[in-house]
Design a protein around this motif. Sequence first.
Motif, short mmCIF file in Angstrom:
data_model
loop_
_atom_site.label_atom_id
_atom_site.label_comp_id
_atom_site.label_asym_id
_atom_site.label_seq_id
_atom_site.Cartn_x
_atom_site.Cartn_y
_atom_site.Cartn_z
N GLU A 50 0.86 -1.17 0.00
CA GLU A 50 0.00 0.00 0.00
C GLU A 50 0.91 1.23 0.00
O GLU A 50 1.94 1.23 0.69
CB GLU A 50 -0.90 -0.01 1.23
CG GLU A 50 -1.86 -1.19 1.26
CD GLU A 50 -2.66 -1.26 2.55
OE1 GLU A 50 -2.41 -0.42 3.46
OE2 GLU A 50 -3.50 -2.17 2.67
N PHE A 51 0.55 2.24 -0.77
CA PHE A 51 1.46 3.38 -0.92
C PHE A 51 0.69 4.68 -1.05
O PHE A 51 -0.53 4.71 -1.27
CB PHE A 51 2.35 3.19 -2.16
CG PHE A 51 1.58 3.09 -3.45
CD1 PHE A 51 1.21 4.23 -4.15
CD2 PHE A 51 1.25 1.85 -3.98
CE1 PHE A 51 0.50 4.14 -5.34
CE2 PHE A 51 0.54 1.75 -5.16
CZ PHE A 51 0.17 2.90 -5.85
N THR A 52 1.45 5.77 -0.90
CA THR A 52 0.94 7.12 -1.15
C THR A 52 1.74 7.71 -2.31
O THR A 52 2.97 7.70 -2.29
CB THR A 52 1.09 8.02 0.08
OG1 THR A 52 0.37 7.44 1.17
CG2 THR A 52 0.55 9.41 -0.19
N LEU A 53 1.04 8.20 -3.30
CA LEU A 53 1.68 8.83 -4.45
C LEU A 53 1.48 10.33 -4.37
O LEU A 53 0.35 10.81 -4.28
CB LEU A 53 1.08 8.30 -5.75
CG LEU A 53 1.56 9.00 -7.04
CD1 LEU A 53 3.03 8.72 -7.28
CD2 LEU A 53 0.71 8.57 -8.23
N THR A 54 2.58 11.07 -4.39
CA THR A 54 2.52 12.54 -4.39
C THR A 54 3.03 13.05 -5.73
O THR A 54 4.13 12.71 -6.15
CB THR A 54 3.38 13.12 -3.25
OG1 THR A 54 2.92 12.60 -2.00
CG2 THR A 54 3.28 14.64 -3.22
N ILE A 55 2.19 13.86 -6.38
CA ILE A 55 2.52 14.40 -7.70
C ILE A 55 2.69 15.91 -7.56
O ILE A 55 1.76 16.61 -7.14
CB ILE A 55 1.41 14.08 -8.71
CG1 ILE A 55 1.16 12.58 -8.76
CG2 ILE A 55 1.76 14.63 -10.09
CD1 ILE A 55 -0.13 12.20 -9.46
N GLU A 56 3.86 16.40 -7.91
CA GLU A 56 4.15 17.83 -7.83
C GLU A 56 4.54 18.32 -9.22
O GLU A 56 5.59 17.97 -9.75
CB GLU A 56 5.29 18.08 -6.84
CG GLU A 56 4.97 17.60 -5.42
CD GLU A 56 6.19 17.63 -4.51
OE1 GLU A 56 6.34 18.62 -3.76
OE2 GLU A 56 6.98 16.68 -4.57
N ILE A 57 3.67 19.14 -9.80
CA ILE A 57 3.88 19.69 -11.14
C ILE A 57 3.96 21.21 -11.02
O ILE A 57 3.13 21.83 -10.34
CB ILE A 57 2.74 19.28 -12.09
CG1 ILE A 57 2.70 17.75 -12.22
CG2 ILE A 57 2.90 19.93 -13.46
CD1 ILE A 57 1.56 17.22 -13.04
N PRO A 58 4.97 21.83 -11.63
CA PRO A 58 5.13 23.29 -11.52
C PRO A 58 3.84 24.04 -11.85
O PRO A 58 3.15 23.71 -12.82
CB PRO A 58 6.24 23.60 -12.53
CG PRO A 58 7.04 22.34 -12.60
CD PRO A 58 6.04 21.23 -12.45
N GLU A 59 3.51 25.01 -11.01
CA GLU A 59 2.36 25.90 -11.19
C GLU A 59 1.02 25.17 -11.05
O GLU A 59 -0.02 25.68 -11.48
CB GLU A 59 2.45 26.63 -12.54
CG GLU A 59 3.69 27.49 -12.67
CD GLU A 59 3.74 28.23 -14.00
OE1 GLU A 59 2.76 28.14 -14.76
OE2 GLU A 59 4.75 28.91 -14.26
N GLU A 60 1.03 23.99 -10.46
CA GLU A 60 -0.21 23.27 -10.18
C GLU A 60 -0.23 22.86 -8.71
O GLU A 60 0.81 22.75 -8.07
CB GLU A 60 -0.33 22.02 -11.06
CG GLU A 60 -0.47 22.33 -12.54
CD GLU A 60 -0.76 21.08 -13.35
OE1 GLU A 60 -1.15 20.05 -12.76
OE2 GLU A 60 -0.59 21.13 -14.59
N ASP A 61 -1.43 22.66 -8.18
CA ASP A 61 -1.55 22.21 -6.79
C ASP A 61 -0.99 20.80 -6.65
O ASP A 61 -1.13 19.97 -7.55
CB ASP A 61 -3.02 22.22 -6.36
CG ASP A 61 -3.59 23.64 -6.27
OD1 ASP A 61 -2.79 24.59 -6.10
OD2 ASP A 61 -4.82 23.77 -6.39
N LYS A 62 -0.39 20.54 -5.51
CA LYS A 62 0.12 19.20 -5.23
C LYS A 62 -1.04 18.21 -5.18
O LYS A 62 -2.09 18.49 -4.62
CB LYS A 62 0.88 19.19 -3.90
CG LYS A 62 1.46 17.82 -3.52
CD LYS A 62 2.01 17.82 -2.11
CE LYS A 62 3.17 18.78 -1.94
NZ LYS A 62 3.78 18.67 -0.59
#
Length: 227
Positions: A50-62
Amino acid sequence: MKNILVLLVALCVSVACFSQTAKEVSDPEAKAILEKMRIKHETYKSVAAEFTLTIEIPEEDKEVQKGSISQVGEKYRLDLEHQAIYSDGKSLWLFMKNNNEVQINDVDEFEEEDGELLSPQDLLRIYEKEDFIYHLINEDMENGRAIQQIEFKPTDRDSEYSKMRVTIDRKKLEIVRIKAFSKDGSRYTMEVNKFMPNQPYKDADFIFDPSQYPDVFVEDLRIEDRD
């Protein structure tokens, strides 16, 4: 890659086409760690996490998503809130939950179209390839446990990623975290919350069952003989 789920599988299980120059050599200490992990994991009949995926894209909300992944041999299933992938080693079902739609592909054809898509265990064998370099960059304590970090770097100018960093529990020889750094400034982090080896699975667990999803639209793009 056409959606975040395909990207996640690549993040979980491979380094995307990293190339190595003759002048650069991978770290023998890092290779020894990966070899120990591979040997240990190959004793498992199955693996799940089981995991947590964090997506961080410039100029967008996490964006933060919870997910799970399970595998037996070449069969695996990856599940997120809005999407899922099922693979029995021959066919691959890409299920878009919001649209109640599933696309079925031959595994080989899907990889050819969308780039190499390896099964989760293949992450433990990437050090055997000669198309990237890796080094042990850090040893530290984190949340009361000893960790080691191995960084994979491409020299291929066409690579989508600048590097990938794998954090390992030194004692348990288990992956704690995988973080991929895209050249466009995006960051994708998969944090393993729970690792569960040797869980019981049936073959049917890795095949999408349309009867469980009323009115699901099925698009079968397989070209191999299915008789």
